[in-house]
Design an enzyme around this catalytic site. Structure first.
Site: not given
Length: 225
Positions: A33, A41, A96, A102-103, A179, A185
């Site tokens: 990232k 985003r 971020h 990440g999830h 997400r 996302h």
């Protein structure tokens, strides 16, 4: 001997230990990232679209975005008449970068560990009845589709049953798509995150097996089949 079960190295305690520790996979998307991609985003990209559409800035955005009919619908729904992308959370997107998710990485890693332990050959039927969401999506009910002639049926009585591997893949997918639905996302964040988490889990398991006194191996069916 046939009643012996694993505990310290090949039992439930070890599976829970590995499931908890593989979450360290999150270090990998965070490196990408910040140090590699720094991808916007969806909410931030919506800001670029709004500024472009209102003539405040001139960004090189593709015409397929600017001419999309969904923008007018968003503007009509917006209480302030903007083209900004709404999100499900009042706080908006995390600060971020977006890619990879990440999830999704965590879901990919944990799902892979579970598949190795619970369904290494991707053939084990998910126990119990086949279920579906009810009308408001808040509860589950037995599935009684036309092929079941209106009667609920045990999943393990079905010839082509829903497998444990398949259901775990759905679980990981729901984590990532949730997400996306919330507006924080892109779908590509999920797909890459799943594969990244899976790869981390494979290397983690290889290290685990190398440190154990028994000679053992693990199998599973990957997200790509």
């Amino acid at each position: 001997m046939d009643k012996l079960k694993g505990f310290a190295t090949h039992g439930l305690a070890k599976m829970m230990h590995q499931l908890a520790n593989v979450v360290d996979a999150l270090a990998h998307p965070w490196y990408q990232k910040w140090n590699v991609h720094r991808f916007l985003r969806p909410e931030a990209f919506g800001g670029l679209v709004h500024l472009k559409k209102t003539g405040q800035r001139d960004y090189p955005l593709h015409a397929s975005i600017l001419d999309s009919t969904v923008l007018e619908k968003m503007q009509q729904k917006s209480p302030h008449g903007t083209y900004l992308l709404s999100t499900m959370t009042k706080s908006g997107s995390p600060t971020h970068p977006s890619y990879p998710g990440g999830h999704a990485t965590s879901a990919g890693a944990c799902t892979t560990i579970l598949k190795m332990w619970l369904d290494p050959h991707a053939t084990r039927c998910w126990p119990g009845y086949i279920v579906e969401a009810d009308g408001d999506g808040l509860n589950l009910k037995n599935y009684t589709g036309p092929e079941f002639e209106g009667e609920p049926i045990l999943n393990d009585n079905k010839k082509d049953c829903l497998t444990v591997t398949g259901e775990l893949n759905k679980l990981a997918h729901n984590v990532g798509m949730g997400r996306d639905f919330s507006g924080v996302h892109w779908r590509g964040d999920d797909i890459t995150g799943f594969r990244l988490g899976e790869n981390v889990a494979i290397h983690y398991m290889q290290n685990e097996l190398d440190r154990q006194p028994e000679c053992a191996s693990r199998k599973f069916k990957s997200f790509d089949g």
